[in-house]
Design an enzyme around this catalytic site. Sequence first.
Site, PDB file in Angstrom:
ATOM      1  N   SER A 122       4.070  -1.590  -6.540  1.00 19.33           N
ATOM      2  CA  SER A 122       4.116  -0.697  -7.702  1.00 19.33           C
ATOM      3  C   SER A 122       5.421   0.078  -7.762  1.00 19.33           C
ATOM      4  O   SER A 122       5.666   0.779  -8.730  1.00 19.33           O
ATOM      5  CB  SER A 122       2.915   0.245  -7.717  1.00 19.33           C
ATOM      6  OG  SER A 122       2.634   0.726  -6.452  1.00 19.33           O
ATOM      7  N   HIS A 143       2.579  -6.875 -11.434  1.00 19.80           N
ATOM      8  CA  HIS A 143       2.011  -5.540 -11.245  1.00 19.80           C
ATOM      9  C   HIS A 143       0.693  -5.415 -12.004  1.00 19.80           C
ATOM     10  O   HIS A 143       0.674  -5.091 -13.190  1.00 19.80           O
ATOM     11  CB  HIS A 143       3.042  -4.493 -11.709  1.00 19.80           C
ATOM     12  CG  HIS A 143       2.666  -3.081 -11.400  1.00 19.80           C
ATOM     13  ND1 HIS A 143       3.194  -2.005 -12.064  1.00 19.80           N
ATOM     14  CD2 HIS A 143       1.807  -2.559 -10.486  1.00 19.80           C
ATOM     15  CE1 HIS A 143       2.670  -0.887 -11.575  1.00 19.80           C
ATOM     16  NE2 HIS A 143       1.827  -1.200 -10.629  1.00 19.80           N
ATOM     17  N   GLU A 155       2.140  -6.004 -15.685  1.00 19.21           N
ATOM     18  CA  GLU A 155       3.584  -5.809 -15.876  1.00 19.21           C
ATOM     19  C   GLU A 155       4.263  -6.873 -15.000  1.00 19.21           C
ATOM     20  O   GLU A 155       4.104  -6.862 -13.781  1.00 19.21           O
ATOM     21  CB  GLU A 155       3.951  -4.384 -15.409  1.00 19.21           C
ATOM     22  CG  GLU A 155       5.296  -3.895 -15.838  1.00 19.21           C
ATOM     23  CD  GLU A 155       5.542  -2.441 -15.389  1.00 19.21           C
ATOM     24  OE1 GLU A 155       4.968  -1.997 -14.364  1.00 19.21           O
ATOM     25  OE2 GLU A 155       6.314  -1.754 -16.070  1.00 19.21           O
ATOM     26  N   ASN A 193       5.398   3.051 -14.323  1.00 21.39           N
ATOM     27  CA  ASN A 193       5.467   4.278 -13.523  1.00 21.39           C
ATOM     28  C   ASN A 193       6.624   5.184 -13.915  1.00 21.39           C
ATOM     29  O   ASN A 193       6.548   6.397 -13.748  1.00 21.39           O
ATOM     30  CB  ASN A 193       5.530   3.931 -12.037  1.00 21.39           C
ATOM     31  CG  ASN A 193       4.170   3.489 -11.537  1.00 21.39           C
ATOM     32  OD1 ASN A 193       3.145   3.963 -12.012  1.00 21.39           O
ATOM     33  ND2 ASN A 193       4.143   2.562 -10.588  1.00 21.39           N
TER      34      ASN A 193
HETATM   35  N1  NAD Z   1      -4.206   1.025  -5.730  1.00 24.32           N
HETATM   36  C1  NAD Z   1      -3.609   0.992  -6.910  1.00 24.32           C
HETATM   37  O1  NAD Z   1      -4.018   1.680  -7.862  1.00 24.32           O
HETATM   38  C2  NAD Z   1      -2.447   0.082  -7.143  1.00 24.32           C
HETATM   39  C3  NAD Z   1      -2.075  -0.248  -8.453  1.00 24.32           C
HETATM   40  C4  NAD Z   1      -1.027  -1.145  -8.657  1.00 24.32           C
HETATM   41  C5  NAD Z   1      -0.349  -1.688  -7.575  1.00 24.32           C
HETATM   42  N2  NAD Z   1      -0.710  -1.312  -6.304  1.00 24.32           N
HETATM   43  C6  NAD Z   1       0.037  -1.918  -5.193  1.00 24.32           C
HETATM   44  O2  NAD Z   1      -0.779  -2.930  -4.611  1.00 24.32           O
HETATM   45  C7  NAD Z   1      -0.477  -3.064  -3.231  1.00 24.32           C
HETATM   46  C8  NAD Z   1      -1.763  -2.927  -2.430  1.00 24.32           C
HETATM   47  O3  NAD Z   1      -2.326  -1.670  -2.681  1.00 24.32           O
HETATM   48  P1  NAD Z   1      -3.868  -1.347  -2.402  1.00 24.32           P
HETATM   49  O4  NAD Z   1      -4.157  -0.073  -3.108  1.00 24.32           O
HETATM   50  O5  NAD Z   1      -4.687  -2.558  -2.672  1.00 24.32           O
HETATM   51  O6  NAD Z   1      -3.825  -1.086  -0.820  1.00 24.32           O
HETATM   52  P2  NAD Z   1      -5.052  -1.095   0.213  1.00 24.32           P
HETATM   53  O7  NAD Z   1      -4.610  -0.266   1.363  1.00 24.32           O
HETATM   54  O8  NAD Z   1      -6.328  -0.792  -0.479  1.00 24.32           O
HETATM   55  O9  NAD Z   1      -5.137  -2.634   0.675  1.00 24.32           O
HETATM   56  C9  NAD Z   1      -4.151  -3.282   1.416  1.00 24.32           C
HETATM   57  C10 NAD Z   1      -4.820  -4.317   2.309  1.00 24.32           C
HETATM   58  O10 NAD Z   1      -3.782  -5.088   2.938  1.00 24.32           O
HETATM   59  C11 NAD Z   1      -4.230  -5.376   4.247  1.00 24.32           C
HETATM   60  N3  NAD Z   1      -3.099  -5.789   5.088  1.00 24.32           N
HETATM   61  C12 NAD Z   1      -2.281  -5.042   5.858  1.00 24.32           C
HETATM   62  N4  NAD Z   1      -1.396  -5.828   6.489  1.00 24.32           N
HETATM   63  C13 NAD Z   1      -1.631  -7.102   6.101  1.00 24.32           C
HETATM   64  C14 NAD Z   1      -1.075  -8.362   6.404  1.00 24.32           C
HETATM   65  N5  NAD Z   1      -0.065  -8.449   7.249  1.00 24.32           N
HETATM   66  N6  NAD Z   1      -1.595  -9.463   5.816  1.00 24.32           N
HETATM   67  C15 NAD Z   1      -2.636  -9.357   4.950  1.00 24.32           C
HETATM   68  N7  NAD Z   1      -3.221  -8.190   4.646  1.00 24.32           N
HETATM   69  C16 NAD Z   1      -2.726  -7.076   5.205  1.00 24.32           C
HETATM   70  C17 NAD Z   1      -4.914  -4.103   4.690  1.00 24.32           C
HETATM   71  O11 NAD Z   1      -5.773  -4.350   5.796  1.00 24.32           O
HETATM   72  C18 NAD Z   1      -5.679  -3.711   3.421  1.00 24.32           C
HETATM   73  O12 NAD Z   1      -6.968  -4.295   3.385  1.00 24.32           O
HETATM   74  C19 NAD Z   1       0.572  -1.993  -2.927  1.00 24.32           C
HETATM   75  O13 NAD Z   1       1.832  -2.567  -3.017  1.00 24.32           O
HETATM   76  C20 NAD Z   1       0.373  -0.988  -4.048  1.00 24.32           C
HETATM   77  O14 NAD Z   1       1.535  -0.252  -4.329  1.00 24.32           O
HETATM   78  C21 NAD Z   1      -1.741  -0.469  -6.065  1.00 24.32           C
END
Ligand code: NAD
Length: 287
Positions: A122, A143, A155, A193
């Site tokens: 993000s 995104h 996005e 963002n």
């Molecule tokens: N949460 C949101 O609202 C949102 C919105 C848009 C984009 N994002 C982006 O999405 C991405 C993930 O965010 P999230 O909120 O899902 O995070 P999260 O912490 O909920 O999930 C991440 C997952 O990745 C796993 N992980 C860690 N290392 C790993 C590896 N080496 N291989 C595979 N899995 C691994 C973790 O165990 C966890 O389950 C980030 O880049 C974030 O910026 C998040």
Amino acid sequence: MTLNAIRTVAVLGAGTMGNGIAHVFARYGYNVILRDVETRFLDRAMETISKNLDREVKKGNVSEGDKPGILGRIHATTEMSEIAGADFAVEAVPERLDLKLSVLREADTLLRPEVILASNTSSISVTTLAAATRRPDRFVGMHFMNPVPVMVLIEVIRALQTSDETLQTTMALCERLEKKPVAVNDAPGFVSNRVLLPMINEAAFAVMEGVATAEAVDVIMKVGMNHPMGPLELADFIGLDVCVNILDVLYTGFGDSKYRACPLLRKMVAAGWLGRKSGRGFYSYPG
Ligand SMILES: NC(=O)c1ccc[n+]([C@@H]2O[C@H](COP(=O)([O-])OP(=O)(O)OC[C@H]3O[C@@H](n4cnc5c(N)ncnc54)[C@H](O)[C@@H]3O)[C@@H](O)[C@H]2O)c1
């Protein structure tokens, strides 16, 4: 890789975003290889997907009979080597540059050369991530918005190195998922963002300066500007720590003081008031 040749999609990370991304691909007929580092994260993701599918069944968007097939198309694994069979890959591991670089480098060595590798980052530069792989022209930002099964926008971020073909295939793939892809070029905060966070930040400044309460700010934006959620309600939903991190990316990325995070936001994060996930932010969330 042509659009029609994509049948199996690897999703790296089964957290908030990864489980939603896996859900949507499986729902639209794709086989999914969902990878996380521990079985308990995968179990939790599959439970969430099952519950979210039940909700879609209730709403009439998915038929009850289709649910087992959708779940059956998702293969959950802790073995990274299993992604080798994928025709498209989406990375959704936590927003840390070092972690993303190591996961993407490993994925790059396993995936076939023609496969497009996408990141759901993000805020990290998609150009920087693309440069860490041996397929920078087949790298793209995808995104998704949270919650993925509900939100229609994707996005699509074009790194400096992304080829026209990669962009077009990714846009078309989003449409197969009945999403609305919008292409933008790589820049700090992309568009979503860069536009959203300054509004949230300004709302926090208004509260800090005693101009209005959080409730008043949110009512003004909801009723007066037709926003479905007020900016501070939305900040609590996103997580105040995530908001501060994104503001820091904008601040350093542009070197412009207009993106300086509101001191009240930083103070709340220091107190552990992160929004919904911690039970308290601008609002309280009992239980
Ligand atoms: N949460 C949101 O609202 C949102 C919105 C848009 C984009 N994002 C982006 O999405 C991405 C993930 O965010 P999230 O909120 O899902 O995070 P999260 O912490 O909920 O999930 C991440 C997952 O990745 C796993 N992980 C860690 N290392 C790993 C590896 N080496 N291989 C595979 N899995 C691994 C973790 O165990 C966890 O389950 C980030 O880049 C974030 O910026 C998040």
